[in-house]
Design a protein around this motif. Sequence first.
Motif, PDB file in Angstrom:
ATOM      1  N   HIS A   1       0.646  -1.496   0.028  1.00  8.78           N
ATOM      2  CA  HIS A   1       0.176  -0.247   0.650  1.00  8.78           C
ATOM      3  C   HIS A   1       0.871   1.435   0.159  1.00  8.78           C
ATOM      4  CE1 HIS A   1      -2.615   2.772   1.931  1.00  8.78           C
ATOM      5  NE2 HIS A   1      -3.459   2.375   0.746  1.00  8.78           N
ATOM      6  N   MET A   2       1.694   1.992   0.915  1.00  7.76           N
ATOM      7  CA  MET A   2       3.009   2.643   1.147  1.00  7.76           C
ATOM      8  C   MET A   2       4.223   2.189   1.128  1.00  7.76           C
ATOM      9  SD  MET A   2       1.227   5.404   1.000  1.00  7.76           S
ATOM     10  CE  MET A   2      -0.531   6.267   1.475  1.00  7.76           C
TER      11      MET A   2
ATOM     12  N   HIS B   1       0.554  19.906   0.580  1.00  8.14           N
ATOM     13  CA  HIS B   1      -0.933  20.610  -0.403  1.00  8.14           C
ATOM     14  C   HIS B   1       0.434  21.126  -1.989  1.00  8.14           C
ATOM     15  CE1 HIS B   1      -3.718  23.703  -1.379  1.00  8.14           C
ATOM     16  NE2 HIS B   1      -4.946  22.417  -1.011  1.00  8.14           N
ATOM     17  N   PRO B   2      -1.502  20.695  -2.939  1.00  9.81           N
ATOM     18  CA  PRO B   2      -0.529  21.311  -4.034  1.00  9.81           C
ATOM     19  C   PRO B   2      -0.191  22.653  -4.306  1.00  9.81           C
ATOM     20  CG  PRO B   2      -2.593  19.907  -4.370  1.00  9.81           C
ATOM     21  CD  PRO B   2      -2.050  20.290  -2.590  1.00  9.81           C
ATOM     22  N   LEU B   3      -0.666  23.400  -3.494  1.00  5.39           N
ATOM     23  CA  LEU B   3      -0.426  24.769  -3.872  1.00  5.39           C
ATOM     24  C   LEU B   3       1.224  24.934  -3.054  1.00  5.39           C
ATOM     25  CD1 LEU B   3      -3.484  27.174  -3.061  1.00  5.39           C
ATOM     26  CD2 LEU B   3      -2.760  26.350  -5.467  1.00  5.39           C
ATOM     27  N   ASP B   4       1.323  24.334  -1.425  1.00  4.09           N
ATOM     28  CA  ASP B   4       2.731  24.289  -0.961  1.00  4.09           C
ATOM     29  C   ASP B   4       4.097  23.891  -1.928  1.00  4.09           C
ATOM     30  OD1 ASP B   4       1.895  25.602   0.613  1.00  4.09           O
ATOM     31  OD2 ASP B   4       1.231  23.925   1.760  1.00  4.09           O
TER      32      ASP B   4
ATOM     33  N   GLY C   1       8.364  24.250  -6.006  1.00  4.38           N
ATOM     34  CA  GLY C   1       9.379  23.438  -7.326  1.00  4.38           C
ATOM     35  C   GLY C   1       8.528  22.464  -7.463  1.00  4.38           C
ATOM     36  N   ILE C   2       7.210  21.459  -6.349  1.00  3.89           N
ATOM     37  CA  ILE C   2       7.869  20.285  -6.491  1.00  3.89           C
ATOM     38  C   ILE C   2       6.579  19.286  -7.138  1.00  3.89           C
ATOM     39  CG2 ILE C   2       7.878  17.895  -4.496  1.00  3.89           C
ATOM     40  CD1 ILE C   2       9.314  19.671  -2.867  1.00  3.89           C
ATOM     41  N   ALA C   3       6.605  18.574  -7.807  1.00  6.25           N
ATOM     42  CA  ALA C   3       6.165  17.496  -8.439  1.00  6.25           C
ATOM     43  C   ALA C   3       5.801  16.117  -7.851  1.00  6.25           C
ATOM     44  CB  ALA C   3       6.364  17.463 -10.155  1.00  6.25           C
ATOM     45  N   ASP C   4       4.613  15.785  -7.986  1.00 11.75           N
ATOM     46  CA  ASP C   4       4.030  14.565  -7.851  1.00 11.75           C
ATOM     47  C   ASP C   4       5.307  13.807  -7.819  1.00 11.75           C
ATOM     48  OD1 ASP C   4       2.559  13.352  -5.907  1.00 11.75           O
ATOM     49  OD2 ASP C   4       0.771  12.713  -7.191  1.00 11.75           O
ATOM     50  N   ALA C   5       6.130  13.021  -7.107  1.00 11.40           N
ATOM     51  CA  ALA C   5       6.811  11.450  -6.751  1.00 11.40           C
ATOM     52  C   ALA C   5       8.052  12.000  -7.097  1.00 11.40           C
ATOM     53  CB  ALA C   5       6.790  10.216  -8.525  1.00 11.40           C
ATOM     54  N   ASP C   6       8.516  13.307  -7.038  1.00  8.13           N
ATOM     55  CA  ASP C   6       9.966  13.700  -7.299  1.00  8.13           C
ATOM     56  C   ASP C   6      10.196  13.555  -5.529  1.00  8.13           C
ATOM     57  OD1 ASP C   6       9.856  14.987  -9.486  1.00  8.13           O
ATOM     58  OD2 ASP C   6       9.519  17.199  -8.606  1.00  8.13           O
ATOM     59  N   LEU C   7      11.581  14.005  -6.020  1.00  9.47           N
ATOM     60  CA  LEU C   7      11.881  12.993  -4.405  1.00  9.47           C
ATOM     61  C   LEU C   7      12.290  14.368  -3.436  1.00  9.47           C
ATOM     62  CD1 LEU C   7      15.230  10.263  -5.176  1.00  9.47           C
ATOM     63  CD2 LEU C   7      12.567  10.010  -3.738  1.00  9.47           C
ATOM     64  N   VAL C   8      12.288  14.702  -2.604  1.00 13.73           N
ATOM     65  CA  VAL C   8      12.663  15.799  -1.650  1.00 13.73           C
ATOM     66  C   VAL C   8      13.436  16.178  -0.104  1.00 13.73           C
ATOM     67  CG1 VAL C   8      10.484  17.254  -0.502  1.00 13.73           C
ATOM     68  CG2 VAL C   8      10.123  16.010  -2.246  1.00 13.73           C
ATOM     69  N   ASP C   9      13.940  17.025  -0.637  1.00 13.38           N
ATOM     70  CA  ASP C   9      14.916  17.318   1.573  1.00 13.38           C
ATOM     71  C   ASP C   9      14.204  18.084   1.735  1.00 13.38           C
ATOM     72  OD1 ASP C   9      16.853  17.501   2.415  1.00 13.38           O
ATOM     73  OD2 ASP C   9      18.779  18.334   1.092  1.00 13.38           O
ATOM     74  N   VAL C  10      14.465  17.098   2.695  1.00 15.43           N
ATOM     75  CA  VAL C  10      13.083  18.312   4.339  1.00 15.43           C
ATOM     76  C   VAL C  10      14.418  18.398   5.152  1.00 15.43           C
ATOM     77  CG1 VAL C  10      10.899  17.549   5.707  1.00 15.43           C
ATOM     78  CG2 VAL C  10      11.162  16.594   3.844  1.00 15.43           C
TER      79      VAL C  10
ATOM     80  N   SER D   1      18.580  22.246  12.705  1.00  9.97           N
ATOM     81  CA  SER D   1      19.519  21.841  13.035  1.00  9.97           C
ATOM     82  C   SER D   1      20.851  21.935  11.350  1.00  9.97           C
ATOM     83  CB  SER D   1      19.766  20.896  13.648  1.00  9.97           C
ATOM     84  OG  SER D   1      19.603  19.193  13.498  1.00  9.97           O
ATOM     85  N   ASN D   2      19.262  21.913  10.519  1.00  9.67           N
ATOM     86  CA  ASN D   2      20.304  21.591   9.160  1.00  9.67           C
ATOM     87  C   ASN D   2      20.437  20.277   8.582  1.00  9.67           C
ATOM     88  OD1 ASN D   2      20.266  22.841   6.928  1.00  9.67           O
ATOM     89  ND2 ASN D   2      22.164  22.691   6.646  1.00  9.67           N
ATOM     90  N   LYS D   3      19.992  19.028   9.799  1.00 11.84           N
ATOM     91  CA  LYS D   3      19.619  17.856   9.064  1.00 11.84           C
ATOM     92  C   LYS D   3      18.883  17.324   8.215  1.00 11.84           C
ATOM     93  CE  LYS D   3      21.268  16.096  13.956  1.00 11.84           C
ATOM     94  NZ  LYS D   3      20.575  15.908  14.678  1.00 11.84           N
ATOM     95  N   GLY D   4      18.654  16.718   6.946  1.00 12.69           N
ATOM     96  CA  GLY D   4      18.576  16.315   6.213  1.00 12.69           C
ATOM     97  C   GLY D   4      17.715  14.682   5.974  1.00 12.69           C
ATOM     98  N   VAL D   5      16.385  14.656   5.306  1.00 11.15           N
ATOM     99  CA  VAL D   5      15.953  12.705   5.412  1.00 11.15           C
ATOM    100  C   VAL D   5      15.593  13.561   3.858  1.00 11.15           C
ATOM    101  CG1 VAL D   5      15.455  12.623   7.464  1.00 11.15           C
ATOM    102  CG2 VAL D   5      13.464  13.972   6.192  1.00 11.15           C
ATOM    103  N   LEU D   6      15.598  11.559   3.073  1.00  4.09           N
ATOM    104  CA  LEU D   6      15.350  11.856   1.319  1.00  4.09           C
ATOM    105  C   LEU D   6      14.129  11.390   1.449  1.00  4.09           C
ATOM    106  CD1 LEU D   6      18.379  11.660  -0.619  1.00  4.09           C
ATOM    107  CD2 LEU D   6      16.833  13.616  -0.620  1.00  4.09           C
ATOM    108  N   LEU D   7      12.547  12.061   0.920  1.00  4.76           N
ATOM    109  CA  LEU D   7      11.570  11.245   1.111  1.00  4.76           C
ATOM    110  C   LEU D   7      10.891  11.169  -0.775  1.00  4.76           C
ATOM    111  CD1 LEU D   7      10.215  13.415   4.452  1.00  4.76           C
ATOM    112  CD2 LEU D   7      10.915  10.546   4.080  1.00  4.76           C
ATOM    113  N   ARG D   8       9.602  10.095  -1.081  1.00  2.62           N
ATOM    114  CA  ARG D   8       8.853  10.856  -2.313  1.00  2.62           C
ATOM    115  C   ARG D   8       8.004  11.793  -1.524  1.00  2.62           C
ATOM    116  NH1 ARG D   8      11.101   8.812  -7.018  1.00  2.62           N
ATOM    117  NH2 ARG D   8      10.780   6.782  -6.057  1.00  2.62           N
ATOM    118  N   ALA D   9       7.417  12.560  -2.588  1.00  2.00           N
ATOM    119  CA  ALA D   9       6.654  13.676  -3.067  1.00  2.00           C
ATOM    120  C   ALA D   9       5.256  13.175  -2.882  1.00  2.00           C
ATOM    121  CB  ALA D   9       6.800  14.973  -3.320  1.00  2.00           C
ATOM    122  N   LEU D  10       4.295  13.097  -2.321  1.00  2.00           N
ATOM    123  CA  LEU D  10       2.972  12.557  -2.075  1.00  2.00           C
ATOM    124  C   LEU D  10       2.528  14.122  -2.019  1.00  2.00           C
ATOM    125  CD1 LEU D  10       1.345  10.326  -2.690  1.00  2.00           C
ATOM    126  CD2 LEU D  10       0.739   9.610  -0.564  1.00  2.00           C
TER     127      LEU D  10
END
Length: 885
Positions: free
Chosen positions: A606-607, A615-618, A623-632, A636-645
């Motif tokens: 499922h996931m 949100h689509p407007l955010d 500049g993020i499209a569906d299924a892009d990878l996102v740096d969050v 502390s400037n630590k980051g994770v990499l996630l798929r955009a939904l």
Amino acid sequence: MVCETRTTCPYCGVGCGVIATVDDAGAVSVRGDPEHPANLGRLCSKGSALGETLDLDGRALFPMIDGRRARWDDALDLVAARFSAAIDAYGPDSVAFYVSGQLLTEDYYVANKLMKGFVGSANIDTNSRLCMASSVAGHRRAFGADTVPGCYEDLELADLIVLAGSNTAWCHPVLYQRIASAKARRPGLKVVVIDPRRTSTTDIADLHLAIRPDADVALFAGLFSHLVRAGAIDQSYIARHTTGFAEAFAAVDLSMADLIEATGLPSMQLREFFRLFAETEKVVTCYSQGINQSSCGTDKVNAILNCHLATGRIGRPGMGPFSLTGQPNAMGGREVGGLSNMLAAHMALENAADRERVQRFWNAPSIAQRPGLKAVDMFDAVADGRIKSLWIMSTNPVVSMPDADRVREAIRSCPFVVVSDIVAHTDTARLAHVLLPATGWGEKSGTVTNSERRISRQRAFLSAPEEARPDWWQISEVARRMGFGEAFDYSEPHQIFAEHAALSAFENNGMRDFDIGAWEAVTSEAYDALQPFQWPQRAGTAPSETRFFGDGVFYHGDNRARLVPVKPSMPAHHANEQEFILNSGRVRDHWHTMTRTGKSARLSAHMGEPFVELHPLDAEKVGIADADLVDVRGGSNKGVLLRALITERQQRGSVFVPMHWTAETSSLGRIDTLVPPLVDPISGQPALKQARVAITRYEAKAYGFAVSIAKPVLDECSYWAIGKAEHGWRTEFALDQSVLDWEKWARAALGIAQDAQVANYRDEATGQVRIAFTSAGHLVAAIHVDRRPVSASRDWLASQLMKDISKSTEYQDVLAGRPGRNRPDPGAIVCACFGVGANQIAQAASLGCMSVEAVGEALSAGTNCGSCRPEIRRIIDAHQPIAAE
């Protein structure tokens, strides 16, 4: 010979009864127990898949010292010696236990007894601190005890159910189905959902209040003020059974404009909610992590309790506040004093008479004199060297604690760390000096308590594998080696339960809420036959369904409840438009850090990877499209990499990320690395739902999806996430560098034998590469690569592993990433219970199945746990014919 065992599900706090069946070949299947009062035969997708999670892959099977197999005696001797040495040199507070709501009550009781009564420190805390501590603190402030007043039956008797901070459909699915069924029988039953996100739970809502994050105090304070001004309070009840009303009312002087600003809700919705609550006598308010996991969580709880106390709507059928616990035995842990600021049997650590009473009952050499370190403070003490020896039981704080990287480094720097777990290679177990193999669900025997105070048995139906041992046995053996043998001379769990029951009744005389004295002389036979029952059950009484406080008698010294003044705060404005509020939580088919659910291919369908919901407007703004990878990234400037939904279900200005992925299942998916260690000042519960983060699009050189029968090794990938497939693994990945020879790369990364045959497709213009690897005509791996996120039918590709694809058309289908016209593609899995995909549901809708019930009749989807019913309804709605104007 088929063997059936009645036991209890090990997942959420609903506490569902299950019947486990072991066939002649040793295969385990699970179904709901129709006689268990918590679920009446229902199970969620996770519970239904329990039989798929019992293999020994990854299990801790032998004691390990510094990564090498050891004898039990050597491991236990070392644990006892190192803890004793630390106590002798630095005092009792130099050691600590961090335990878990995954433990059985008997395990919890022995750990608490050893630490508080024999070590003499209260440095024992639990991961329940992360989910229920604010509820405990709110109960104790209002009621004088940590008492849940009602029972599940109230959900079916209520005329209004308020679900606050709870995605019940996904996190407590069986309770959600009980509510949905009650609403279907009585359409007059109203449901209000209070949640910043439009979750699957809102599918049955008559009113969805999409409040600003952390605005719950203001909302319920506004409700309290309205109830008073509208004359909807019970003045007689307030006068006879409560104190603090005037002070509580004085603290909530909010105008409608203030409420609109604080909550972000329009006045029409606020007035409708207030009207429903004021005019409906039978109201149940269920609340969960959206209330508790906050820097003002205790005040949120008391704001809710104030509304019920002021109206006298508590402890009677169909009405009352209801805390929904997150873990299977969070309640059992609270009963034995598993939190660092509590004593066993709901006695108070701050009360000298209670301390003396427990010490005398245990015949203990000492008793903790002050509260111990709460979870966040405990790991701070590990980091700065105050804690010299630490024992972690059945939990994974390197993933679940806030500021998780600092917690990892703290544990790594601790002089001596013991981990008891069923899994050998969790993020936390990797840091252990001593790893003790524990028995798991299906192997261990004991009790758990669910959210409605119902105690049920977990029974063993499998033999303990290799050298795995119960947690209570491990703790008792260490206690004996520390010189406390007489007090820990247990040989069976029923002896511990009997002692626990006896302590609950000891010098009680109705003065304390928790009393199960009826079981203080329980025999092994009676314990084995124990039927689910609600506490209290005092000596000489029969089991009964109970509620608390219907008589207006509470557990403060004057027997009155306290209305607690809570001051709403106005929302803080974002420092800049790039900043978002991070909300973390669960997905439908996974549990905590996936050590159990991650073993099931259908639960992973499922996931399949960690994601960030926005949100689509955010998304457009950054500049993020569906299924892009996102740096969050966090403060502390630590980051994770996630798929955009990208979804309109998410409120603007906020993002949602699930908490399940670990360093074992993803490259950079541990979301709690971004959460600062901010806690509620009263409960010590971390604010896991209000971190501030920035998000940006992550640009990779290549994106890929793969399936393989061997577990992949993806050290070269900047992003990866793996999950189980039916005959192997499914993998998402991305790389920062170009790869010239993808076949060579795939053979190394996916563990493909050199003699495997290859079929491939390449398009130099687009950068697409697709390769299928076979052995004797059977698919052993496939890889799809693109310069953009890969488009393929992932579930279908995963289902092709080990299938004969020797025909050219079948090769072509695998290379295309979807089945040909003659083989329908089920699509992304929606119903995990029956493996039904989105395309199948859409096809059924196009053929005239225009209701969830019709789809269920045609495909079975949504007819078991029902968690997928909201998604089924959305698919149907998307295929409704549009009427011509």
